[in-house]
Structure formats: C-alpha cells, structure tokens
Design a protein around this motif. Structure first.
Motif, PDB file in Angstrom:
ATOM      1  N   PRO A 101       0.605  -0.942  -0.303  1.00  0.00           N
ATOM      2  CA  PRO A 101      -0.104   0.015   0.081  1.00  0.00           C
ATOM      3  C   PRO A 101       0.894   1.518  -0.301  1.00  0.00           C
ATOM      4  CG  PRO A 101      -0.879  -2.295   1.366  1.00  0.00           C
ATOM      5  CD  PRO A 101       0.074  -2.005   1.061  1.00  0.00           C
ATOM      6  N   THR A 102       0.608   2.223  -0.651  1.00  0.00           N
ATOM      7  CA  THR A 102       1.513   3.252  -0.596  1.00  0.00           C
ATOM      8  C   THR A 102       0.987   4.031   0.386  1.00  0.00           C
ATOM      9  OG1 THR A 102      -0.882   4.349  -1.811  1.00  0.00           O
ATOM     10  CG2 THR A 102       1.024   3.951  -3.511  1.00  0.00           C
ATOM     11  N   SER A 103       0.118   3.673   1.364  1.00  0.00           N
ATOM     12  CA  SER A 103      -0.115   4.473   2.678  1.00  0.00           C
ATOM     13  C   SER A 103       0.740   4.014   4.064  1.00  0.00           C
ATOM     14  CB  SER A 103      -1.579   4.146   3.133  1.00  0.00           C
ATOM     15  OG  SER A 103      -2.190   2.927   3.063  1.00  0.00           O
ATOM     16  N   PHE A 104       1.893   3.358   3.023  1.00  0.00           N
ATOM     17  CA  PHE A 104       3.165   3.113   4.177  1.00  0.00           C
ATOM     18  C   PHE A 104       3.283   4.252   3.941  1.00  0.00           C
ATOM     19  CE2 PHE A 104       3.441  -1.983   4.338  1.00  0.00           C
ATOM     20  CZ  PHE A 104       1.523  -2.141   5.207  1.00  0.00           C
ATOM     21  N   GLY A 105       3.963   5.363   2.937  1.00  0.00           N
ATOM     22  CA  GLY A 105       4.642   6.565   3.099  1.00  0.00           C
ATOM     23  C   GLY A 105       4.356   7.185   4.532  1.00  0.00           C
ATOM     24  N   GLY A 121      10.750   6.158  -0.010  1.00  0.00           N
ATOM     25  CA  GLY A 121      11.457   6.708   0.514  1.00  0.00           C
ATOM     26  C   GLY A 121      11.873   7.573   1.589  1.00  0.00           C
ATOM     27  N   ASN A 122      10.115   7.652   1.586  1.00  0.00           N
ATOM     28  CA  ASN A 122       9.506   8.784   3.040  1.00  0.00           C
ATOM     29  C   ASN A 122      10.344   8.447   4.392  1.00  0.00           C
ATOM     30  OD1 ASN A 122       8.306  10.639   1.533  1.00  0.00           O
ATOM     31  ND2 ASN A 122       6.163   9.529   1.378  1.00  0.00           N
ATOM     32  N   GLY A 129       9.661  -5.439 -11.194  1.00  0.00           N
ATOM     33  CA  GLY A 129      10.287  -3.793 -12.317  1.00  0.00           C
ATOM     34  C   GLY A 129      11.943  -3.924 -11.375  1.00  0.00           C
ATOM     35  N   LYS A 130      12.343  -2.397 -11.587  1.00  0.00           N
ATOM     36  CA  LYS A 130      13.663  -2.123 -10.938  1.00  0.00           C
ATOM     37  C   LYS A 130      13.654  -1.629  -9.562  1.00  0.00           C
ATOM     38  CE  LYS A 130      15.253  -0.683 -15.598  1.00  0.00           C
ATOM     39  NZ  LYS A 130      15.732   0.639 -16.557  1.00  0.00           N
ATOM     40  N   ILE A 131      14.929  -1.967  -8.645  1.00  0.00           N
ATOM     41  CA  ILE A 131      14.685  -1.645  -7.540  1.00  0.00           C
ATOM     42  C   ILE A 131      15.113  -0.006  -7.153  1.00  0.00           C
ATOM     43  CG2 ILE A 131      16.457  -1.621  -5.635  1.00  0.00           C
ATOM     44  CD1 ILE A 131      17.328  -4.295  -6.692  1.00  0.00           C
ATOM     45  N   PRO A 132      13.761   0.999  -7.269  1.00  0.00           N
ATOM     46  CA  PRO A 132      14.773   2.332  -7.011  1.00  0.00           C
ATOM     47  C   PRO A 132      15.483   2.586  -6.507  1.00  0.00           C
ATOM     48  CG  PRO A 132      12.730   1.206  -5.195  1.00  0.00           C
ATOM     49  CD  PRO A 132      13.446   0.573  -6.257  1.00  0.00           C
ATOM     50  N   PRO A 133      15.941   4.321  -6.503  1.00  0.00           N
ATOM     51  CA  PRO A 133      16.844   4.658  -5.724  1.00  0.00           C
ATOM     52  C   PRO A 133      16.838   5.793  -4.773  1.00  0.00           C
ATOM     53  CG  PRO A 133      16.407   5.862  -7.362  1.00  0.00           C
ATOM     54  CD  PRO A 133      15.132   4.600  -7.059  1.00  0.00           C
ATOM     55  N   ILE A 134      15.237   5.003  -4.330  1.00  0.00           N
ATOM     56  CA  ILE A 134      14.740   5.706  -2.760  1.00  0.00           C
ATOM     57  C   ILE A 134      15.749   4.987  -1.329  1.00  0.00           C
ATOM     58  CG2 ILE A 134      12.390   5.740  -4.102  1.00  0.00           C
ATOM     59  CD1 ILE A 134      12.071   3.346  -2.002  1.00  0.00           C
ATOM     60  N   PHE A 135      16.481   4.212  -1.683  1.00  0.00           N
ATOM     61  CA  PHE A 135      16.646   3.501  -0.307  1.00  0.00           C
ATOM     62  C   PHE A 135      17.603   4.155   0.375  1.00  0.00           C
ATOM     63  CE2 PHE A 135      14.624  -0.079  -2.788  1.00  0.00           C
ATOM     64  CZ  PHE A 135      13.904  -0.311  -1.313  1.00  0.00           C
ATOM     65  N   GLY A 136      18.760   4.963  -0.440  1.00  0.00           N
ATOM     66  CA  GLY A 136      19.699   5.929  -0.626  1.00  0.00           C
ATOM     67  C   GLY A 136      19.113   6.935   0.386  1.00  0.00           C
ATOM     68  N   LYS A 137      17.878   7.797   1.232  1.00  0.00           N
ATOM     69  CA  LYS A 137      18.252   8.253   1.496  1.00  0.00           C
ATOM     70  C   LYS A 137      17.751   8.435   2.975  1.00  0.00           C
ATOM     71  CE  LYS A 137      14.124  10.392  -1.772  1.00  0.00           C
ATOM     72  NZ  LYS A 137      13.470  11.122  -2.069  1.00  0.00           N
ATOM     73  N   MET A 138      17.617   6.439   3.108  1.00  0.00           N
ATOM     74  CA  MET A 138      17.453   6.055   4.518  1.00  0.00           C
ATOM     75  C   MET A 138      18.533   5.874   5.362  1.00  0.00           C
ATOM     76  SD  MET A 138      14.900   3.130   3.407  1.00  0.00           S
ATOM     77  CE  MET A 138      12.980   3.271   2.482  1.00  0.00           C
ATOM     78  N   LYS A 139      18.696   7.088   6.076  1.00  0.00           N
ATOM     79  CA  LYS A 139      20.488   7.234   6.368  1.00  0.00           C
ATOM     80  C   LYS A 139      20.595   6.372   8.028  1.00  0.00           C
ATOM     81  CE  LYS A 139      21.302  10.009   3.175  1.00  0.00           C
ATOM     82  NZ  LYS A 139      22.015   9.953   1.753  1.00  0.00           N
ATOM     83  N   HIS A 140      20.072   5.305   8.155  1.00  0.00           N
ATOM     84  CA  HIS A 140      19.735   4.598   9.341  1.00  0.00           C
ATOM     85  C   HIS A 140      19.995   3.211   9.331  1.00  0.00           C
ATOM     86  CE1 HIS A 140      19.671   8.180  11.998  1.00  0.00           C
ATOM     87  NE2 HIS A 140      18.315   8.711  11.369  1.00  0.00           N
ATOM     88  N   LEU A 141      19.614   3.114   7.492  1.00  0.00           N
ATOM     89  CA  LEU A 141      19.076   1.481   7.367  1.00  0.00           C
ATOM     90  C   LEU A 141      20.449   0.637   7.767  1.00  0.00           C
ATOM     91  CD1 LEU A 141      16.811   0.109   5.602  1.00  0.00           C
ATOM     92  CD2 LEU A 141      17.989   0.056   3.282  1.00  0.00           C
ATOM     93  N   LEU A 159      12.881  -9.089  -9.726  1.00  0.00           N
ATOM     94  CA  LEU A 159      13.858  -7.430  -9.301  1.00  0.00           C
ATOM     95  C   LEU A 159      14.450  -7.077 -10.522  1.00  0.00           C
ATOM     96  CD1 LEU A 159      13.654  -6.432  -5.803  1.00  0.00           C
ATOM     97  CD2 LEU A 159      12.268  -5.823  -7.783  1.00  0.00           C
ATOM     98  N   SER A 160      14.384  -6.878 -11.606  1.00  0.00           N
ATOM     99  CA  SER A 160      15.411  -6.633 -12.432  1.00  0.00           C
ATOM    100  C   SER A 160      16.313  -5.108 -12.590  1.00  0.00           C
ATOM    101  CB  SER A 160      14.438  -7.041 -13.702  1.00  0.00           C
ATOM    102  OG  SER A 160      13.997  -5.028 -13.947  1.00  0.00           O
ATOM    103  N   GLY A 161      17.097  -4.957 -13.718  1.00  0.00           N
ATOM    104  CA  GLY A 161      17.787  -4.233 -13.686  1.00  0.00           C
ATOM    105  C   GLY A 161      19.214  -3.726 -13.038  1.00  0.00           C
ATOM    106  N   VAL A 162      20.041  -2.978 -12.573  1.00  0.00           N
ATOM    107  CA  VAL A 162      21.345  -2.899 -11.899  1.00  0.00           C
ATOM    108  C   VAL A 162      21.362  -2.493 -11.035  1.00  0.00           C
ATOM    109  CG1 VAL A 162      22.452  -2.021 -14.378  1.00  0.00           C
ATOM    110  CG2 VAL A 162      21.632   0.031 -12.664  1.00  0.00           C
ATOM    111  N   ILE A 163      22.510  -2.604  -9.995  1.00  0.00           N
ATOM    112  CA  ILE A 163      22.114  -2.001  -8.894  1.00  0.00           C
ATOM    113  C   ILE A 163      22.093  -0.542  -8.432  1.00  0.00           C
ATOM    114  CG2 ILE A 163      23.014  -2.348  -6.118  1.00  0.00           C
ATOM    115  CD1 ILE A 163      23.821  -4.915  -7.318  1.00  0.00           C
ATOM    116  N   PRO A 164      21.177   0.509  -7.516  1.00  0.00           N
ATOM    117  CA  PRO A 164      21.631   1.719  -7.787  1.00  0.00           C
ATOM    118  C   PRO A 164      22.404   2.388  -6.960  1.00  0.00           C
ATOM    119  CG  PRO A 164      19.396   0.702  -7.076  1.00  0.00           C
ATOM    120  CD  PRO A 164      20.051  -0.761  -7.042  1.00  0.00           C
ATOM    121  N   LEU A 165      22.956   3.247  -7.612  1.00  0.00           N
ATOM    122  CA  LEU A 165      24.420   3.906  -6.752  1.00  0.00           C
ATOM    123  C   LEU A 165      23.964   3.794  -5.435  1.00  0.00           C
ATOM    124  CD1 LEU A 165      26.366   5.455  -9.332  1.00  0.00           C
ATOM    125  CD2 LEU A 165      27.001   2.650  -8.570  1.00  0.00           C
ATOM    126  N   GLN A 166      22.928   4.345  -5.208  1.00  0.00           N
ATOM    127  CA  GLN A 166      22.543   5.114  -3.835  1.00  0.00           C
ATOM    128  C   GLN A 166      22.614   3.998  -2.789  1.00  0.00           C
ATOM    129  OE1 GLN A 166      21.271   5.372  -6.584  1.00  0.00           O
ATOM    130  NE2 GLN A 166      20.153   7.265  -7.188  1.00  0.00           N
TER     131      GLN A 166
END
Length: 857
Positions: free
Chosen positions: A412-416, A440-441, A457-469, A479-486
């Motif tokens: 659910p998008t409400s998880f944001g 990402g929120n 789909g692709k792994i979105p770059p959103i995890f780069g915003k999570m400074k405590h992860l 999932l497909s695509g490349v590993i996001p640099l973030q």
C-alpha cells in the motif's frame, strides 16, 4: 539534723553523676566499636574506582563519612549505604558489630565471597540489600535472626543451595528478592505464612515444585514473580481470589494447565500485569478475562493456548497484548473478530498475534485501534487477501511485521505515512507489483525485509535516503536492472544487503568498495559480472586471482609468494609472503574451511577488524573471499608482517642462540604489558561497538621491528552492541571459547610459566599459584630472566672453567612495580568476569606504576 535533707540531696546528685559517667563511658566504648568495624570494612575493599571512600579518614568523624548515617542521640551507625559505586572486595564480618544498624545497602558493586554469618547479629536490621554483586555460597541461615527485616534483596548474585526454611520466621518481611541466582529445591512451606509479604521474586533460578493452595495466606501479596524456573503443575485456584495481586510473572517454567478457570480473571479486579509466557499451558483463554478491568499488561506468549480469543473490550487500560507463539485461531474467517473489541482499549501500544493459526482476511477494522499503536506483529499466521491501506492511519508505528502469511496485491502507498517506522517486515508473502517510491519517505527505517515475494521492476534509488538503514533484504523476487548506486553509497548498511535470486544484470559498480562496513552482501543468482562469486563481502580489494593456487606447506602464491609457515591458529595457518607489486612482506592467514568454525572465524575476524584502528592492534591490509582454481571456497586475511614474532616465542623459546638470546628484561615486559593494555582499553571502551577478544594469549601478541606489541587473531572476538545504554552480546560468537586454560597474560609474563603447565592440576592454576605466594614469596616465583645477574670469573686456576653468577639486588621501585603488576594480574584473572578489573582501571593503575617504575635512579 536540719542539714540532713541537704546531705541526702547531694548524695543522690553525686550518685546520678557517677551513673551518667558510667553510661557515657559505655556509650563511648560502643561508639568506638562502630568506628573500628567501619575501618575493618574499609580494609576489605580492594578497589574503589571512584574514590568514594576518600572521606573515610581521621580528619572526619566516622559519622560524617560518605555513606554512613548515625543516630543523633548516641552517635551509633544506623545506616551504611554504598550502592552502585563499583566497589570491589568482600563483605567484612566486622559489619556484624554495628549493632544499631538498620539499613545495609551494598547493591550494584563487585563484592565477592560469601555473606558473613556475623550479619545475623544485626537484630535491629530492617533493610539488607546486596543485589547485583558476585556473592557466592549459600544464603546463611543466620539471617533468620534478623527478626526486624522488612526488605531482603539478594538478587543477581551466584548463590547456590536451597532457600532457607527459616526465612518464614521473618514475620515482618515485606519484600523478598532472590531472583537471578543458582538456587535449587522448593520454595519452603514457611514462606506461605508471611502475611506481610508484598513481593515474592524468585525468577531466574532452578527452583521446582508447584505453587500450593496456601499461597492465599499471603493476603498482601502484590507481585508474584516465579519466571524462568522449573515449576510444574497448575496454578492453585486460591490464587485467583487474591485481590491484592497486580503482577503475576510465571514465564518459562513447566506449568501445565488444561484450562484456566473461568472465574480466574473475574476475581483479579486489581490485576495490572499478567505474564505467563513460555510455559506449557494448554487450554482456552476464558471469557471472564473481560472482568479484569484494570489489566494493563497481558502476556501469555509461548504457550499452548488454543481456540478463539474472547472479547477484550472491558480492558480499557490495556497497553500490551501479547498472544504470540500459541495455537490460537483455526484458519477461519472469524479468527480476528476479537480485534473489534480492542477498539475500546485507548492505551494500546503493542499488539502481537504472531506465530499462531489466525486465518481469514485482515479487514479494515484493524484501523480502528488506538492511534497510540507503536508495534503491530501479525507474522507467521494464515492471513490472506490484500494488506489494508487503512493501516496508514497509525502514524506512531515503529515496528510492522506481516511476514509469512498469504497476503497478495501490492504494497500500500499509505505506508509512506509511517514517518516513525524503523522495522518493516513483509517477507514470505505473495506481494506483487513494484516497490513503491513512497517508501523513500521512511527516513527512520533501520531494517527492511521484503524478500520471498513476487515483486518486479527495477530497484528504485529510494533506499539511499534512509540514513539509518543497516539491513536490506530484497532477495527472491523478480527484480531486474542494475544495483542503484544510492544503495552502494549508503554508509549505514552494516548487517545485511541481500539482493540474491533476482534478475539483476550489468557489471558490479566500483562503488561496491564503499561497503567495507557490511557484514553480509549477497548478490548470487543474478547476471552480474565482476566479483560474482563473492557472497560474503567485507573487503573487496583482493580476489583469488591475486592469491592464486593451493597453499601447501611450501605454499606458492601468484602475486603474493608464500615463503614459510610462521604460525598456526585454531582455524588455519599463517604464512609469510611478499606482495611483489609493493615489495613488502605480509602475513597471510589462510582459513581451513574444512574445520568446523573456519568459515565463521573469517566472518568474525572481519567484523571485528573492519572499523578499528590502533597502534597496538595488528593492521589488516585486505582479505579475500573467493573460489580457487579447483572451484572450492577460499578465504584468506592479509596482515602487516611482524618481524619479531610472538610474545610466546620470547617467553618460552627453546631455540635461543648464544649470539642472540631471546630474553625480555623487566623494562621490555612492562612496555609490552602497557601496549596490550592500551589495545584492550581501546577495544573495550573507545570503539563504537565494543569488542572482547576472547583468546588473548602470548601467541596472539606480536612484536614488530621495535618490539612494540600488537594484539592479533580476532577469530573468536565477541562483538557487544548497546541497547538503551546496556551492553548486549551479539549471537555471532555465542558459545565460542578461547584456548583452554588461558587467561590474560600478565601472570605468565611475570612468572614465565604457561597457564597449561603440568604443575597446575587437581584444581590448581596459575592464578592460585600466584595468590598462594602473596605477598611474602612473590619474588620466589618471578621468572628468573627478570632477576639481573652479574658474572664473576674465579681467580684460581682450578676453578677457571667455572662461571659464577651472582644476583644483583633489585631497585626498591622495581620490586614495587613487580608487586603491583602481580596485583593487576590477579585482578584480571579472577574466575568470575564481574570480579575482574576493567580496562579503564588497568590502564589507570599502569600509569601509576609507570611513575614509580621510571623514577629509578
């Protein structure tokens, strides 16, 4: 005759004055006995790290000493309270001479030994608090003579034996704390006669038996804590009629109840906490639980409750409901009907229904609970359908766990909206669609597990915003695509990055080198090129191609040629090699992965060394975790080379040459000890995540060109994390112990004897060997290499082949230094870790010894 009455009056005044003087003299003598008793108590303190007892001197009256309180009238000691100061020593039997003492509080220190029987003389004593020490032996029966006792707290020690039956004679006792010891046997029947008792806490022991019907005689009992023992049988029916009870804690026993009586909760109107988790209780939760209107905490996790959960709507003050690890529910659509009744629980903060048999659809009614909800755990059930978007209402949510169910649909998008969320676990469902960018929120997230679903789909770059992860698991999806640099730039990742079993492609980015703090990095079962065979990665500087080929005794490497074996460890061999490109020697530790624990040793050592830097720690240059040319797993660690070998070789070498004898004088040994202490102080006190070495011995202390000591071999290191300021042991090395017989090397360096020498048997060890020699015979057991000698050549021709040696007397400051070092060695090798000197105190005392040692003329 007229003056006779005056004469009589004078006589009586004189008599009263003499009596007063006699009483004053007696009081003075008794007053002095208190003074002497306190001095003896002070003598029994071997370490006062905070100098709390500095006021205990002749310039202050003893009634003004820190922690001492005296009566105003007679100046007798009525209170001795020294809790939480880290005092080390024994409880002096002279405390039994403080006959006016009413309060003795020595909790949260490091007192060891037994409770002296002389404390039984303190017939005025009301409060005896010795909790959180290292006291041993049995609880002395003499304490039953302290008939005024109200408060007896002996928890968190090492007491053994049974609970003395005589404690039941302490008719005024209100609080009895014996938890966290090694007590055995039964709760004596006499305890049930203590009608004044308000708290009975005996958790975390090895007690057995059942709780008898006579418990209802404890008519003022508020807290019954019997958790983590071996109690069996059913709770007596009389327990349910004790209206004074507010807490029942009976977790982790062997209790077996077929069905709780229906009137149980109706009689406990004042019940506030009821925790019986971890027993062997079977049966239904009675509907009468709704009558316990004051219930605040209801925890019956880890039992065998079955069936439906009754309505809980009357529990308006409920803040925690934990029903996890039972057999509740039955995969029917009505399993979660009781959740509707929780709408009245306006204080509910924690709801855990995990690991049961709850089935059906999670309806939107789940969103009608208290807005104070912080933790919602529903994992490990049979729930299906879509995850309700209405969960987004809980803006205070910190932990959300829905794993191992049969949820379908999208996340659910409400998880944001979960701006406070720290843990999100959705793994093991049938979720589909893409990972929503709204996640990402969630900037406070520490752990995300969305593995074993059907995400695409692709792994979105959103995890780069999570400074405590620190942990991210997206494995076993589509999932497909490349590993996001973030993600690869996220410095907070330290535990897990698992992207395996997807369809990721492309080359592995160079930014992977920033993940040196990561414990586990798994990218297997993808289509990535580069270091695709590395699944556990701490350092990525070296692949097997740089350390090619087998490693036999004369092991040969491609670019780092092994010249000789220089050491053996518990899990592999150490070779001296040379990195040709840098023209430098290195030590290469190759793990024996066929030996049990070899692979884990590599992981533990990497975890321990990845973020630490100190001049007295061996420096790791790089490591390799790869596949050799035979297709077998290969792991190696590359360190700086220490040209002077190990301390063990210098202390016990049998291959000394005449030209270069390998001996260490007192100066060298002291410097080495100081180096090792500095390293341990850094590991224990200055690292972001404290580290305990677990196998410190001379073989693991290496010496460089300048004889500076470096601590090595962290294969058994134990990492300590901190939770709410309290050190917690990580499970990575639980149960692993170091070399048998070995202790901190101070005593070995001073005596020249190994802890494993043949003379140490039948219960004797190096510690007792030194302790027996204290203080008068210490110089007799000192390593002879520390005693300076001068050689004399006889003048007679007959004796010209005889070489005579004569000992040179030690400088007084050298003797003082040796005696002090022996004291440190004994304090560091105590059997109980709680009794050992901590490294802050060790370095402080070594600094004091340095001043004495270097003041030699």
């Amino acid at each position: 005759m007229a003056f006779a009455p005056i004469s009589i009056l004078i006589f009586y005044v004189a008599l009263l004055w003499l009596q007063h003087m006699r009483v004053s003299s007696a009081l003075s003598r008794n007053n002095e006995s208190d003074h002497l008793a306190l001095l003896k108590f002070h003598e029994s303190i071997s370490n006062d790290p905070h100098q709390i007892l500095s006021s205990w001197n002749a310039s202050n009256h003893f009634c003004n000493w820190h922690g001492v309180t005296c009566s105003h009238k007679h100046q007798r000691v009525t209170e001795l309270k020294l809790q939480g100061y880290g005092l080390r020593g024994t409880v002096s039997p002279h405390v039994g001479n403080l006959s006016f003492l009413r309060n003795l509080g020595l909790g949260s220190n490091y007192f060891h030994g037994e409770i002296p029987a002389e404390l039984g003389r303190l017939f005025r004593l009301k409060n005896l608090s010795l909790w959180d020490n290292a006291l041993t032996g049995e609880i002395p029966i003499n304490l039953t003579s302290c008939i005024e006792l109200r408060y007896l707290r002996l928890s968190e020690n090492g007491f053994i034996g049974i609970i003395p039956n005589g404690l039941g004679s302490l008719r005024k006792l209100e609080m009895l704390h014996l938890d966290s010891n090694n007590l055995t046997g039964y709760i004596p029947a006499s305890i049930w006669n203590l009608s004044s008792l308000k708290v009975l806490s005996v958790g975390y022991n090895n007690l057995e038996g059942s709780i008898p019907e006579e418990i209802n005689q404890l008519e003022n009992l508020i807290i019954l804590a019997i958790h983590a023992n071996k109690f069996s049988g059913a709770f007596p029916s009389s327990l349910y009629n004790m209206s004074s009870l507010t807490i029942i804690s009976a977790a982790n026993n062997q209790l077996n109840v077929t069905q709780l009586p229906h009137n149980m909760f109706s009689t406990l109107f004042n019940l506030q906490q009821f925790g019986i988790a971890g027993n062997q209780i079977a049966g239904f939760i009675p509907t009468s639980i709704s009558n316990a209107s004051s219930l605040q905490l209801f925890d019956i996790g880890g039992n065998y409750f079955v069936g439906k959960v009754p309505s809980l709507g009357n529990l308006k003050d409920l803040s925690l409901l934990d029903l996890e690890l039972n057999n509740l529910g039955g995969s029917s659509n009505s399993d979660l009907d009781f959740i509707t009744s929780l709408e009245n629980c306006s204080q509910l903060e924690i709801l855990s229904l995990a690991s049961n048999n709850f089935g059906g659809i999670l309806h939107n009614s789940i969103a009608n609970l208290s807005t104070q909800l912080m933790y919602l755990y529903l994992g490990g059930n049979q729930l299906h359908g879509a995850i309700p978007a209405s969960l987004g209402k809980y803006l205070n949510l910190i932990g959300l766990s829905l794993e191992s169910n049969k949820f379908i649909g999208t996340i659910p998008t409400s998880f944001g909206k979960f701006h406070k969320l720290q843990i999100l676990v959705l793994q093991g469902n049938q979720l589909s669609g893409e990972i929503p960018t709204c996640l990402g929120n969630l900037s406070q997230l520490v752990e995300i597990r969305i593995s074993e679903n059907k995400l695409q789909g692709k792994i979105p770059p959103i995890f780069g915003k999570m400074k405590h992860l620190s942990s991210l698991d997206l494995s076993k999806n589509n999932l497909s695509g490349v590993i996001p640099l973030q993600i690869l730039s996220l410095s907070s990742l330290s535990k897990l990055l698992n992207l395996s079993h997807n369809s990721l492609n492309g080359s592995l980015p160079i930014e992977i080198g920033t993940l040196k703090a990561l414990g586990t990095f798994d990218i297997s079962e993808n289509d990535l090129s580069g270091l695709q065979n590395i699944s556990v990665l701490e350092y990525v500087n070296v692949s097997f191609n740089m350390l090619d080929g087998e490693v036999p005794k004369e092991g040969v490497f491609k670019n780092a040629s092994a010249i000789s074996v220089v050491g053996y460890g518990s899990f592999g061999s150490v070779y001296r090699g040379r990195i040709e490109s840098e023209d430098k020697f290195v030590a290469i530790k190759v793990l024996n992965l066929q030996k049990k624990g070899g692979g884990k040793s590599f992981d533990f050592e990497c975890n321990a060394l990845k973020n630490i830097r100190h001049r007295n720690l061996v420096k790791i240059l790089t490591c390799c975790s790869s596949i050799d040319y035979k297709g077998q797993e290969f792991k190696a660690l590359v360190f700086e080379y220490m040209s002077n070998g190990s301390l063990d070789e210098w202390l016990h070498s049998l291959a000394e040459s005449v030209d270069q004898p390998r001996t260490l004088d007192l100066d060298r040994r002291f410097n080495i000890l100081y180096d090792v202490a500095s390293a341990l102080h850094y590991l224990h006190c200055e690292c972001e995540q404290p580290i305990v070495h677990c196998d410190l011995k001379p073989r693991n202390i290496l010496l460089d060109d300048d004889m500076v000591a470096h601590v090595s071999d962290f294969g058994l290191a134990r990492l300590l994390s901190t939770f709410n300021g309290v050190p917690q042991k990580q499970s990575s090395t639980t149960g692993i112990k170091g070399t048998i017989g070995y202790a901190p090397p101070v005593l070995e360096m001073l005596t020249g004897r190994r802890p494993t020498d043949d003379i140490f048997k039948d219960g004797h060890d190096l510690h007792s060997y030194v302790r027996t020699a204290c203080p008068n015979k210490l110089l007799e057991i000192v390593d002879s290499a520390l005693l300076r000698k001068q050689t004399q050549q006889p003048s007679t021709a007959v004796a010209k082949e005889i070489i005579m040696e004569e000992l040179i007397p030690m400088h007084p400051n050298e003797e003082k230094a040796i005696f002090s070092l022996f004291g440190i060695g004994l304090a560091c090798s105590m059997e109980s870790p709680k009794e050992r000197l901590n490294m802050m105190d060790v370095t402080r005392e070594l600094n004091q010894i340095t001043k004495v040692f270097h003041s030699r003329q």
